[in-house]
Design a protein around this motif. Sequence first.
Motif, mmCIF file in Angstrom:
data_model
loop_
_atom_site.group_PDB
_atom_site.id
_atom_site.type_symbol
_atom_site.label_atom_id
_atom_site.label_comp_id
_atom_site.label_asym_id
_atom_site.label_seq_id
_atom_site.Cartn_x
_atom_site.Cartn_y
_atom_site.Cartn_z
ATOM 1 N N GLU A 198 8.108 -1.791 -1.194
ATOM 2 C CA GLU A 198 8.816 -0.878 -0.303
ATOM 3 C C GLU A 198 8.644 0.564 -0.753
ATOM 4 O O GLU A 198 8.478 1.468 0.076
ATOM 5 C CB GLU A 198 10.305 -1.246 -0.271
ATOM 6 C CG GLU A 198 10.613 -2.534 0.481
ATOM 7 C CD GLU A 198 10.454 -2.360 1.980
ATOM 8 O OE1 GLU A 198 10.929 -1.353 2.521
ATOM 9 O OE2 GLU A 198 9.828 -3.231 2.609
ATOM 10 N N LYS A 199 8.697 0.785 -2.056
ATOM 11 C CA LYS A 199 8.552 2.145 -2.578
ATOM 12 C C LYS A 199 7.170 2.711 -2.266
ATOM 13 O O LYS A 199 7.039 3.859 -1.816
ATOM 14 C CB LYS A 199 8.786 2.148 -4.091
ATOM 15 C CG LYS A 199 8.640 3.521 -4.751
ATOM 16 C CD LYS A 199 8.868 3.444 -6.238
ATOM 17 C CE LYS A 199 7.706 2.822 -6.957
ATOM 18 N NZ LYS A 199 6.547 3.735 -7.082
ATOM 19 N N GLU A 200 6.140 1.912 -2.496
ATOM 20 C CA GLU A 200 4.779 2.414 -2.289
ATOM 21 C C GLU A 200 4.449 2.543 -0.804
ATOM 22 O O GLU A 200 3.699 3.443 -0.416
ATOM 23 C CB GLU A 200 3.776 1.492 -2.985
ATOM 24 C CG GLU A 200 3.876 1.538 -4.489
ATOM 25 C CD GLU A 200 2.544 1.258 -5.149
ATOM 26 O OE1 GLU A 200 1.571 0.950 -4.442
ATOM 27 O OE2 GLU A 200 2.477 1.365 -6.390
ATOM 28 N N TYR A 201 4.980 1.659 0.018
ATOM 29 C CA TYR A 201 4.681 1.761 1.447
ATOM 30 C C TYR A 201 5.303 3.013 2.052
ATOM 31 O O TYR A 201 4.769 3.583 2.994
ATOM 32 C CB TYR A 201 5.187 0.522 2.184
ATOM 33 C CG TYR A 201 4.762 0.494 3.639
ATOM 34 C CD1 TYR A 201 3.481 0.088 3.996
ATOM 35 C CD2 TYR A 201 5.632 0.901 4.641
ATOM 36 C CE1 TYR A 201 3.073 0.075 5.320
ATOM 37 C CE2 TYR A 201 5.241 0.889 5.973
ATOM 38 C CZ TYR A 201 3.965 0.475 6.307
ATOM 39 O OH TYR A 201 3.569 0.468 7.630
ATOM 40 N N SER A 202 6.448 3.422 1.488
ATOM 41 C CA SER A 202 7.116 4.616 2.013
ATOM 42 C C SER A 202 6.392 5.895 1.618
ATOM 43 O O SER A 202 6.684 6.967 2.149
ATOM 44 C CB SER A 202 8.565 4.677 1.519
ATOM 45 O OG SER A 202 8.601 4.786 0.107
ATOM 46 N N MET A 203 5.455 5.801 0.683
ATOM 47 C CA MET A 203 4.688 6.972 0.257
ATOM 48 C C MET A 203 3.359 7.009 0.999
ATOM 49 O O MET A 203 2.772 5.979 1.317
ATOM 50 C CB MET A 203 4.426 6.913 -1.252
ATOM 51 C CG MET A 203 5.684 6.894 -2.099
ATOM 52 S SD MET A 203 5.331 6.447 -3.812
ATOM 53 C CE MET A 203 4.106 7.678 -4.254
ATOM 54 N N GLU A 235 -0.123 10.698 -1.702
ATOM 55 C CA GLU A 235 0.959 10.835 -2.675
ATOM 56 C C GLU A 235 0.844 9.779 -3.763
ATOM 57 O O GLU A 235 1.094 10.042 -4.935
ATOM 58 C CB GLU A 235 2.314 10.738 -1.974
ATOM 59 C CG GLU A 235 2.606 11.911 -1.054
ATOM 60 C CD GLU A 235 3.941 11.727 -0.354
ATOM 61 O OE1 GLU A 235 4.514 10.622 -0.445
ATOM 62 O OE2 GLU A 235 4.408 12.679 0.283
ATOM 63 N N ARG A 236 0.478 8.544 -3.382
ATOM 64 C CA ARG A 236 0.327 7.477 -4.363
ATOM 65 C C ARG A 236 -0.774 7.798 -5.358
ATOM 66 O O ARG A 236 -0.640 7.557 -6.552
ATOM 67 C CB ARG A 236 0.030 6.149 -3.661
ATOM 68 C CG ARG A 236 1.202 5.594 -2.878
ATOM 69 C CD ARG A 236 1.006 4.101 -2.608
ATOM 70 N NE ARG A 236 -0.151 3.850 -1.765
ATOM 71 C CZ ARG A 236 -0.092 3.778 -0.443
ATOM 72 N NH1 ARG A 236 1.058 3.950 0.188
ATOM 73 N NH2 ARG A 236 -1.174 3.524 0.266
ATOM 74 N N HIS A 291 3.303 -4.523 6.319
ATOM 75 C CA HIS A 291 3.213 -4.353 4.869
ATOM 76 C C HIS A 291 2.176 -5.286 4.242
ATOM 77 O O HIS A 291 1.836 -5.126 3.067
ATOM 78 C CB HIS A 291 4.571 -4.635 4.216
ATOM 79 C CG HIS A 291 5.649 -3.665 4.582
ATOM 80 N ND1 HIS A 291 6.195 -3.592 5.831
ATOM 81 C CD2 HIS A 291 6.288 -2.723 3.835
ATOM 82 C CE1 HIS A 291 7.141 -2.666 5.857
ATOM 83 N NE2 HIS A 291 7.214 -2.120 4.654
ATOM 84 N N ASP A 317 7.963 -6.951 6.922
ATOM 85 C CA ASP A 317 7.268 -6.730 8.188
ATOM 86 C C ASP A 317 5.765 -6.947 7.988
ATOM 87 O O ASP A 317 5.212 -6.546 6.957
ATOM 88 C CB ASP A 317 7.539 -5.299 8.668
ATOM 89 C CG ASP A 317 7.133 -5.111 10.122
ATOM 90 O OD1 ASP A 317 5.903 -5.099 10.382
ATOM 91 O OD2 ASP A 317 8.033 -4.971 10.975
ATOM 92 N N THR A 346 10.688 -4.583 -4.160
ATOM 93 C CA THR A 346 11.135 -3.192 -4.313
ATOM 94 C C THR A 346 9.971 -2.237 -4.553
ATOM 95 O O THR A 346 9.950 -1.132 -4.009
ATOM 96 C CB THR A 346 12.147 -3.084 -5.462
ATOM 97 O OG1 THR A 346 11.609 -3.692 -6.644
ATOM 98 C CG2 THR A 346 13.458 -3.754 -5.097
#
Length: 601
Positions: A485-490, A494-495, A536, A533, A482
């Motif tokens: 997924e959260k960090e990859y979407s940013m 932004e991170r 990632h 995937d 989780t």
Amino acid sequence: MAVLWEKAGLSVWTSFGCRLMYHLEGRGRGHKSHTREGGSGGAKRVLCWSPEGLQLLANSKEDPSKLLTFSFARVALNSTPMHASQNTMLSVPAACLLGDDRVLCIFGSDVVGNTEKPVLQHLMLPQTYVAANWPAKELAVSRDSTDIAVSGERGVVLYNMKQKRWRMFGDVNQEAEIKCHSLTWVQDIIMLCVTSCKKRPSYFEDPSGQHVQNSVQLRFYPKYHLDATSLLVTKRLNSVPRAMNSHENCIIVLSGEIGKLEAAVLRVVVEGKLDPSARPKARVEIVKEVCIVTMRPVPITVSFVPSPAKGGSAPKACIILHMDGQLCHLDLETGSEKGILDKVEHFWADSWESFNKGLMWTYGARGINILDIERVLHLVCENKMVGTDIQDTDLELEFDKEVYPLSLCPNINSIVGISQHCSNIPSDRSHGFSPMPKTQPLLSPLVRYLLNQGAKEEARKLISRSTRHPHFSHSLEWLVFTVLEKEYSMLEAEREIKGANNKSLYTLEGVIDLIQDFSIFVDVVVRVARKIDPVHWKLLFSQSGKPCALFEKALEYRSYSTAAGFLVIVETIEGPDLGQECALNLLQETLQEGEYDLTGE
């Protein structure tokens, strides 16, 4: 709330949207309120609850003269989490429900300790007691779930999970003389809130008469003997309490009507040892009494504000849940009552070993939420409602809308719930109903909450204590997945900004740092990597370490299946030459260890 549909049977819901049961009697899609006429010859569909709310009666759609009866079990909700250890989950129930002639005990795991398969058992009340005192009305479970108390029309019976036996009044006249309004365990003492009665009641006895209000008292019996000779002490009250609870030897008693709230803190002092061979005596001391004017509805549940300190002075505040779902904080020193949260159906409050300041869990219209007790008290002092400051509900804490949470079990990191199970029986127009227990793991959302609060050491202690839990590896795997997924979407920018401006440690770096010292770390990483995937992988292994190094660690642990999972990752990220070298090393190791099945793969 029971809803009767004209063409689709009936449904029963809680006040905040959990569907407890449904009965599909018809196949039509249309539906109307039960107050309108149905389609069977103009006959009206009707339904009603029994006096104790344990049966629901409705007439049949096919034959309005036929009466359908549905039996329910009342939930024995406790505002303190269940504190049995993982080793005792097979011997004591994680949650209990009260039927009219039985107690439904939900054990948090099956016979092999698997918490994914909780077990429900029917504990029948003694036939001699049920015959004279049906139906059962009140249920109380001790803090460690070892002892159970049940009362019906008269008297009380006790059950001990270790001894596997019921204990009753030896004198039926003593049993018939008391009517229990509520039951509370005070350590090894059962406290009965009773009114004295001289005869067996009629079924339609009015309990609100003046004789009731003038004869209310608390009676304290040791759990090993129910008899007038073993009565430890009595305490007279002005009226039947609305809610009661205990913590160690202190008791909180709430009473009053709309417009007035009375709170009393009592302390039970026992002189001598509670033992059948001794003759202990006890006294009840009034620690504090508070009476306030309030426009809130009557209270239904109360709990002392949890504190990590043990012993010492009596608690100075309590948490009250009112009938309208308002969760409030009552200062027992000043008599000030302030709102905490609205739309709450139940709550659990306790000081957890994993979090020094204590946690409170709420269930209601927002689902299940975790609150920091210290943060709650800070907002209360500022006259703010926690609802405006609460975090979004963690998706992992969202039970199915047909599962009602019953008990919080911190020692196995699970919430135990109940749902309806429906099975067909030979009759063409009937269904068989039976409750089905379910569990929801808490380790991943609780660690996530602690990291968001910056409580890294508390999160580390929690994980260390959970290594033997059946959901342990899956919870860590989901935690890594989780956050990845959260960090990859940013975006990377932004991170960096969020990491600089946020005290939260819930980042991929923070999670990896938390679990990398556990032997299961390499297994968690490879399982996450094989499920995501390949795009990632770069982000994952930038924090967890090079795949080749993790491969070598898996070989050290002789976890050859895990090492095999790293081969394609090493080849993709670090090149085919290194991947071939790792494959040859693994082949040599497996041949030496005789792992021929893996060698063939």
